[in-house]
Design a protein around this motif. Structure first.
Motif, PDB file in Angstrom:
ATOM      1  N   ASP A 531       0.829  -1.215   0.000  1.00  0.00           N
ATOM      2  CA  ASP A 531       0.000   0.000   0.000  1.00  0.00           C
ATOM      3  C   ASP A 531       0.859   1.259   0.000  1.00  0.00           C
ATOM      4  O   ASP A 531       0.340   2.366   0.216  1.00  0.00           O
ATOM      5  N   GLY A 532       2.170   1.098  -0.158  1.00  0.00           N
ATOM      6  CA  GLY A 532       3.059   2.255  -0.215  1.00  0.00           C
ATOM      7  C   GLY A 532       3.215   2.980   1.111  1.00  0.00           C
ATOM      8  O   GLY A 532       3.480   4.181   1.141  1.00  0.00           O
ATOM      9  N   ARG A 533       3.063   2.262   2.181  1.00  0.00           N
ATOM     10  CA  ARG A 533       3.074   2.864   3.516  1.00  0.00           C
ATOM     11  C   ARG A 533       4.416   2.607   4.201  1.00  0.00           C
ATOM     12  O   ARG A 533       5.053   1.579   3.962  1.00  0.00           O
ATOM     13  N   PHE A 534       4.819   3.504   5.076  1.00  0.00           N
ATOM     14  CA  PHE A 534       6.078   3.372   5.808  1.00  0.00           C
ATOM     15  C   PHE A 534       5.839   2.580   7.096  1.00  0.00           C
ATOM     16  O   PHE A 534       4.948   2.905   7.886  1.00  0.00           O
ATOM     17  N   SER A 535       6.690   1.584   7.331  1.00  0.00           N
ATOM     18  CA  SER A 535       6.516   0.722   8.507  1.00  0.00           C
ATOM     19  C   SER A 535       7.640   0.931   9.507  1.00  0.00           C
ATOM     20  O   SER A 535       8.817   0.962   9.135  1.00  0.00           O
ATOM     21  N   VAL A 536       7.269   1.047  10.757  1.00  0.00           N
ATOM     22  CA  VAL A 536       8.261   1.109  11.827  1.00  0.00           C
ATOM     23  C   VAL A 536       7.839   0.135  12.917  1.00  0.00           C
ATOM     24  O   VAL A 536       6.644  -0.031  13.182  1.00  0.00           O
ATOM     25  N   SER A 537       8.824  -0.518  13.533  1.00  0.00           N
ATOM     26  CA  SER A 537       8.539  -1.377  14.680  1.00  0.00           C
ATOM     27  C   SER A 537       9.453  -0.992  15.830  1.00  0.00           C
ATOM     28  O   SER A 537      10.543  -0.457  15.609  1.00  0.00           O
ATOM     29  N   ILE A 538       8.963  -1.233  17.028  1.00  0.00           N
ATOM     30  CA  ILE A 538       9.818  -1.107  18.207  1.00  0.00           C
ATOM     31  C   ILE A 538      10.087  -2.534  18.650  1.00  0.00           C
ATOM     32  O   ILE A 538       9.171  -3.238  19.095  1.00  0.00           O
ATOM     33  N   GLN A 539      11.331  -2.948  18.467  1.00  0.00           N
ATOM     34  CA  GLN A 539      11.685  -4.362  18.573  1.00  0.00           C
ATOM     35  C   GLN A 539      12.448  -4.639  19.857  1.00  0.00           C
ATOM     36  O   GLN A 539      13.521  -4.093  20.065  1.00  0.00           O
ATOM     37  N   SER A 540      11.890  -5.472  20.708  1.00  0.00           N
ATOM     38  CA  SER A 540      12.606  -5.774  21.948  1.00  0.00           C
ATOM     39  C   SER A 540      13.688  -6.821  21.700  1.00  0.00           C
ATOM     40  O   SER A 540      13.614  -7.625  20.773  1.00  0.00           O
ATOM     41  N   ASP A 541      14.684  -6.766  22.566  1.00  0.00           N
ATOM     42  CA  ASP A 541      15.853  -7.639  22.386  1.00  0.00           C
ATOM     43  C   ASP A 541      15.510  -9.110  22.623  1.00  0.00           C
ATOM     44  O   ASP A 541      15.855  -9.978  21.823  1.00  0.00           O
ATOM     45  N   GLY A 542      14.805  -9.390  23.707  1.00  0.00           N
ATOM     46  CA  GLY A 542      14.485 -10.786  24.004  1.00  0.00           C
ATOM     47  C   GLY A 542      13.669 -11.422  22.906  1.00  0.00           C
ATOM     48  O   GLY A 542      13.931 -12.559  22.498  1.00  0.00           O
ATOM     49  N   ASP A 543      12.710 -10.708  22.402  1.00  0.00           N
ATOM     50  CA  ASP A 543      11.845 -11.238  21.343  1.00  0.00           C
ATOM     51  C   ASP A 543      12.652 -11.548  20.095  1.00  0.00           C
ATOM     52  O   ASP A 543      12.454 -12.596  19.469  1.00  0.00           O
ATOM     53  N   LEU A 544      13.558 -10.662  19.719  1.00  0.00           N
ATOM     54  CA  LEU A 544      14.285 -10.855  18.462  1.00  0.00           C
ATOM     55  C   LEU A 544      15.103 -12.136  18.489  1.00  0.00           C
ATOM     56  O   LEU A 544      15.235 -12.817  17.472  1.00  0.00           O
ATOM     57  N   MET A 545      15.626 -12.492  19.680  1.00  0.00           N
ATOM     58  CA  MET A 545      16.482 -13.664  19.719  1.00  0.00           C
ATOM     59  C   MET A 545      15.711 -14.983  19.626  1.00  0.00           C
ATOM     60  O   MET A 545      16.304 -16.040  19.462  1.00  0.00           O
ATOM     61  N   TYR A 546      14.401 -14.929  19.759  1.00  0.00           N
ATOM     62  CA  TYR A 546      13.612 -16.144  19.541  1.00  0.00           C
ATOM     63  C   TYR A 546      13.559 -16.486  18.055  1.00  0.00           C
ATOM     64  O   TYR A 546      13.573 -17.643  17.681  1.00  0.00           O
ATOM     65  N   ALA A 547      13.401 -15.468  17.237  1.00  0.00           N
ATOM     66  CA  ALA A 547      13.187 -15.739  15.816  1.00  0.00           C
ATOM     67  C   ALA A 547      13.907 -14.702  14.958  1.00  0.00           C
ATOM     68  O   ALA A 547      13.278 -14.007  14.162  1.00  0.00           O
ATOM     69  N   PRO A 548      15.233 -14.601  15.101  1.00  0.00           N
ATOM     70  CA  PRO A 548      15.960 -13.572  14.333  1.00  0.00           C
ATOM     71  C   PRO A 548      15.916 -13.809  12.833  1.00  0.00           C
ATOM     72  O   PRO A 548      16.145 -12.884  12.053  1.00  0.00           O
ATOM     73  N   GLY A 549      15.617 -15.029  12.434  1.00  0.00           N
ATOM     74  CA  GLY A 549      15.562 -15.320  11.007  1.00  0.00           C
ATOM     75  C   GLY A 549      14.530 -14.497  10.261  1.00  0.00           C
ATOM     76  O   GLY A 549      14.591 -14.378   9.031  1.00  0.00           O
ATOM     77  N   ALA A 550      13.591 -13.897  11.005  1.00  0.00           N
ATOM     78  CA  ALA A 550      12.606 -13.026  10.350  1.00  0.00           C
ATOM     79  C   ALA A 550      13.308 -11.883   9.626  1.00  0.00           C
ATOM     80  O   ALA A 550      12.819 -11.393   8.595  1.00  0.00           O
ATOM     81  N   LEU A 551      14.460 -11.470  10.145  1.00  0.00           N
ATOM     82  CA  LEU A 551      15.196 -10.374   9.493  1.00  0.00           C
ATOM     83  C   LEU A 551      15.626 -10.801   8.093  1.00  0.00           C
ATOM     84  O   LEU A 551      15.574 -10.014   7.141  1.00  0.00           O
ATOM     85  N   TRP A 552      16.073 -12.027   7.972  1.00  0.00           N
ATOM     86  CA  TRP A 552      16.538 -12.488   6.671  1.00  0.00           C
ATOM     87  C   TRP A 552      15.388 -12.511   5.654  1.00  0.00           C
ATOM     88  O   TRP A 552      15.560 -12.118   4.498  1.00  0.00           O
ATOM     89  N   THR A 553      14.234 -12.961   6.089  1.00  0.00           N
ATOM     90  CA  THR A 553      13.086 -12.995   5.165  1.00  0.00           C
ATOM     91  C   THR A 553      12.768 -11.587   4.666  1.00  0.00           C
ATOM     92  O   THR A 553      12.470 -11.393   3.483  1.00  0.00           O
ATOM     93  N   ALA A 554      12.852 -10.606   5.562  1.00  0.00           N
ATOM     94  CA  ALA A 554      12.562  -9.228   5.147  1.00  0.00           C
ATOM     95  C   ALA A 554      13.559  -8.752   4.100  1.00  0.00           C
ATOM     96  O   ALA A 554      13.188  -8.113   3.106  1.00  0.00           O
ATOM     97  N   ALA A 555      14.840  -9.071   4.319  1.00  0.00           N
ATOM     98  CA  ALA A 555      15.860  -8.638   3.356  1.00  0.00           C
ATOM     99  C   ALA A 555      15.708  -9.389   2.038  1.00  0.00           C
ATOM    100  O   ALA A 555      15.770  -8.801   0.955  1.00  0.00           O
ATOM    101  N   ARG A 556      15.481 -10.696   2.142  1.00  0.00           N
ATOM    102  CA  ARG A 556      15.398 -11.537   0.951  1.00  0.00           C
ATOM    103  C   ARG A 556      14.251 -11.104   0.026  1.00  0.00           C
ATOM    104  O   ARG A 556      14.364 -11.121  -1.190  1.00  0.00           O
ATOM    105  N   HIS A 557      13.155 -10.699   0.630  1.00  0.00           N
ATOM    106  CA  HIS A 557      11.974 -10.356  -0.159  1.00  0.00           C
ATOM    107  C   HIS A 557      11.741  -8.853  -0.229  1.00  0.00           C
ATOM    108  O   HIS A 557      10.642  -8.416  -0.570  1.00  0.00           O
ATOM    109  N   ARG A 558      12.773  -8.097   0.130  1.00  0.00           N
ATOM    110  CA  ARG A 558      12.764  -6.630   0.003  1.00  0.00           C
ATOM    111  C   ARG A 558      11.499  -6.028   0.635  1.00  0.00           C
ATOM    112  O   ARG A 558      10.692  -5.366  -0.022  1.00  0.00           O
ATOM    113  N   ILE A 559      11.385  -6.300   1.901  1.00  0.00           N
ATOM    114  CA  ILE A 559      10.275  -5.749   2.675  1.00  0.00           C
ATOM    115  C   ILE A 559      10.817  -4.597   3.508  1.00  0.00           C
ATOM    116  O   ILE A 559      11.545  -4.823   4.473  1.00  0.00           O
TER     117      ILE A 559
END
Lengths: 656, 132
Positions: A531-559
């Motif tokens: 929809d052409g919208r700007f996305s921001v998240s506030i990402q906690s440290d503990g949460d990210l370490m459960y599933a850091p692979g989500a970062l790769w999916t975002a980069a891979r699919h240019r999100i």
């Protein structure tokens, strides 16, 4: 997987059908099997259940828009892809696996990898989290496929989050039912007799199709059930053997049932009128909204109701529900003055009108009532229509004077009309005066909030108020969306940012299972990207370490996504729990070499989240410790995200 | 085994803590506060005893059920100590076995030494937006 001989005289579908009929026969004749267990004969194809009655037969054969499907000899998985394509599902986030290899191949080669487009994920928890976050923005479900027992087990926590959050996710569970023909070893270990049992207690519906036609019926049914309030995940077990086999139609042409959205359940009119009567007659009506509305239309309806009554609205955090900018948006403390409370899809009505204080070593706490004696309670919600037994997301039972089962957004129009009809002219002045007083309160509390944000403004680690104010300063001129996030920043975005659109804030995870925030934020950003919208998240440290692979999916699919770390270097909820127990027991808590109680810190070594993100293709910077450095870094990161890339800032922040 | 809970109808806040706080504010207004501790030691004790966990490293507090704002608290020292020893709300009591009176005096001095917050109106980021 072993190659199966092509000249088998008994195909697996026929065998399963035979077994089903044998079972049915056994039920009525004493269980005598008609064929040898070791050398089954190839029978004629028979129905896998009792013959349909006239009504069912008509429904299955006379529905318009059923396209006869001439596919004899093509892979069944191609037909399954055609079924999926009728439902307008845009993406399929998943981790690849042998148990659904036939469907995978059909999706990308026969289906040309569009509608749905396959998004590569590093973990099933990530895939389901992406689907959850996507729905919260787009209001459209995604499909994911999980690999056998192990893949579905990986997915469970975020399926549970989606279930608690009443969000639909279409889950396909790869499996291989036929013990006589599936490959031995790992594929068999990863198979189950009833794979859906893993998640049955926190999904709305599931099925195990044993024919291509059965798949078509069950898939469309699953989609309809998942998307009808109360929404929830559904599961279809995919037999890989069935998916790999050529289609056999047994003389009956296959068809794909047409999906028609089901109207949401609305509250019964008599009860709605009674609710209106109570609200109109109240001196201090209060509306509390939690998982109430998912759309901009829903927000507009709630504004209309609140303004009609000039009633304050308490926004709980499963959805935005109501504009933070509106003068009727008030803190939970107004509940104490209420004589009538309208609770809209509250995940915990009991805790809304009672307070549990965790204040003793035994853990039983002390309970205080938040309301005056005699306060009348009304509820509207669809969740009660789908209460299960084992998992306790239904919370403590709260008696309500007027409980109304129904979807909030579907019920609000009739409630608004009922309020208009019940509102006598001589009440209008009183109601207007109430509104004026609330407006005055709103203005003075706004000043208090801003001054609270100013405390520790220059502190390091950076205060969560400053963190949020700095972020907003960089995105305020964009069409922004705070996508599903994790971590507790003391509610500063909701307290400081003007949130009016449903996508400005889409709410919490539902089940509070950690490991949701990162993938759900990627899912939200995916919907916003389109929809052409700007996305921001506030990402906690503990949460990210459960599933850091989500970062790769975002980069891979240019999100594109701006992830700003709320890196307080600990599992902070647990920091406080252990401290509390130590104090109750008159013991000095042991911190070892860390700041918090042993076992609760994420330090020594500190995780360099910016390097983690960089390693997976993100633009990233950090650690940012000095608040003066935050604004310039954010400006740079925003520009990166606007160019189409994801960006992460590793910010060392205060605990809350 | 959980033995049940106390249910207090019509009471909105942990009673003792609230009374202590109110009494302390009144006492503070009469000028009985004193701060004769060591701010540096107080900062160290504030961290080592976990005060920061709920109140933040600068005593800025959190939202609602999290810690209250205690930077430059208006409570006089005796009321501050009394609250810490006797609170029965979300904050657990800290007895002398955990933290001494001397350490509490140091923490109190540290909290008083924190800089006066800027006025929100003087912070551009807190004014450069539409009013909510």
């Amino acid at each position: 997987m072993a190659v199966k001989p092509s000249n088998m005289t008994l195909n697996r579908r026929k065998f399963l059908a035979t077994a089903a009929v044998a079972g049915a026969t056994g039920a009525t004749t004493g269980g005598v099997l008609p064929a040898s267990a070791t050398e089954p004969q190839a029978p004629q194809r028979l129905p896998s259940a009792l013959p349909p009655n006239a009504h069912v037969a008509a429904a299955e054969t006379e529905v318009p828009n059923i396209s006869p499907y001439s596919t004899e000899g093509r892979p069944a998985s191609d037909f399954m892809v055609d079924v999926i394509k009728t439902l307008d599902i845009k993406y399929l986030p998943a981790n690849p696996a042998s148990s659904y290899r036939a469907l995978h191949e059909s999706l990308i080669d026969y289906g040309k990898n569009t509608m749905p487009e396959y998004l590569t994920c590093t973990h099933e928890e990530v895939a389901v989290g992406i689907a959850h976050g996507y729905y919260k923005i787009a209001n459209k479900p995604l499909i994911t496929v999980c690999h056998g027992t192990v893949g579905l087990m990986h997915a469970t926590i975020n399926i549970y989050n989606a279930f608690c959050d009443r969000v639909p996710v279409i889950v396909i569970a790869g499996n291989d039912l036929d013990a006589a023909h599936r490959a031995p070893g790992v594929p068999t270990i990863h198979s189950a007799q009833d794979i859906n049992a893993i998640v049955r207690e926190f999904t709305k519906w599931d099925d195990t199709p044993v024919s291509a036609q059965h798949f078509a019926q069950s898939f469309v049914r699953a989609y309809q059930m998942a998307t009808t309030p109360p929404c929830a995940p559904v599961v279809i077990a995919l037999d890989n053997g069935l998916a790999q086999e050529p289609i056999r139609d047994y003389g009956q042409q296959l068809y794909i049932p047409k999906f028609v959205p089901m109207a949401a359940p609305a509250g019964e009119l008599g009860a709605v009128r009674e609710a209106a009567r109570l609200l109109v007659g109240a001196e201090h009506p209060v509306i509390v909204a939690d998982r109430a509305v998912n759309t901009q239309n829903g927000i507009a309806l709630l504004v209309q109701l609140a303004e009609l009554l000039q009633a304050p609205v308490v926004r709980q955090r499963a959805r935005l529900n109501f504009p933070t900018t509106h003068y009727l948006s008030r803190p939970a403390s107004v509940i104490a003055q209420a004589d009538v409370i309208l609770g809209l899809e509250l995940s915990d009505y009991w805790d809304t009108v009672n307070q549990f204080v965790d204040n003793n070593a035994e853990g039983v706490g002390t309970v205080y009532s938040r309301i005056k004696p005699g306060t009348r309670l009304i509820s509207i919600g669809a969740s009660q229509l789908m209460t299960k037994s084992n998992y306790q997301d239904f919370e403590r039972f709260q008696s309500v004077d007027v409980p109304i089962a129904g979807d909030v957004e579907a019920t609000l129009p009739s409630l608004i009309e009922a309020v208009k009809l019940a509102l006598p002219d001589d009440r209008k002045d009183v109601i207007d005066q109430r509104g004026a007083a609330i407006r005055k309160d709103h203005e003075s509390s706004r000043a208090t909030t801003l001054q609270a944000a100013a405390i520790a403004w220059d502190a390091s680690p950076i205060s969560t108020a400053r963190l949020c104010a700095e972020i907003y300063a960089q995105i305020k001129d964009l069409d922004w969306s705070l996508v599903p996030s994790s971590g507790n920043v003391s509610g500063w975005p909701q307290r400081l940012w003007p949130m009016e659109k449903h996508y400005h804030w889409t709410g919490t995870s539902g089940g509070y299972g950690v490991g949701w925030g990162a993938p759900a934020s990627v899912g939200g950003a995916l919907a916003n990207r389109d929809d052409g919208r700007f996305s921001v998240s506030i990402q906690s440290d503990g949460d990210l370490m459960y599933a850091p692979g989500a970062l790769w999916t975002a980069a891979r699919h240019r999100i594109p996504l701006l992830a700003v770390m709320h890196n307080n270097r600990g599992y902070h909820q647990e920091v406080m729990h252990v401290q509390r127990l130590a104090s109750f027991r008159d013991r000095v808590v042991s911190t070892g070499s860390d700041l918090g109680p042993i076992g609760t810190s994420i330090m020594n070594p500190d995780i360099e989240y910016h390097k983690l993100a960089q390693s997976m293709g993100w633009w990233a910077k950090g650690p940012i410790v000095d608040p003066a450095d935050l604004g310039p870094a954010l400006k740079e990161a925003v520009a990166v995200v606007q160019s189409g890339q994801p960006a992460l800032l590793n910010v060392w922040s205060q605990p809350r | 085994m959980r033995m049940g809970m106390r249910f207090v109808r019509g009471s909105r806040a942990p009673a003792l803590a609230a009374l202590v706080a109110i009494a302390a504010i009144v006492a503070g207004a009469s000028g009985s506060a004193r701060a004769d501790g060591d701010a540096q030691k107080g900062k160290a004790a504030f961290v080592s005893h976990g005060c920061w966990e709920c109140h933040g490293f600068s005593g800025q507090g959190g939202e609602t059920s999290n810690g209250k704002v205690i930077a430059r608290t208006l409570l006089p020292l005796d009321a501050f100590v009394s609250f810490v020893r006797n609170t029965n709300g979300e904050m657990p009591p800290f007895k002398e076995a955990i933290i001494s009176d001397a350490e509490l005096a140091d923490i109190y001095t540290y909290l008083q030494s924190l800089p006066q917050p800027k006025a929100a109106r003087d912070i551009p980021l807190l004014n450069d937006r539409r009013s909510q």
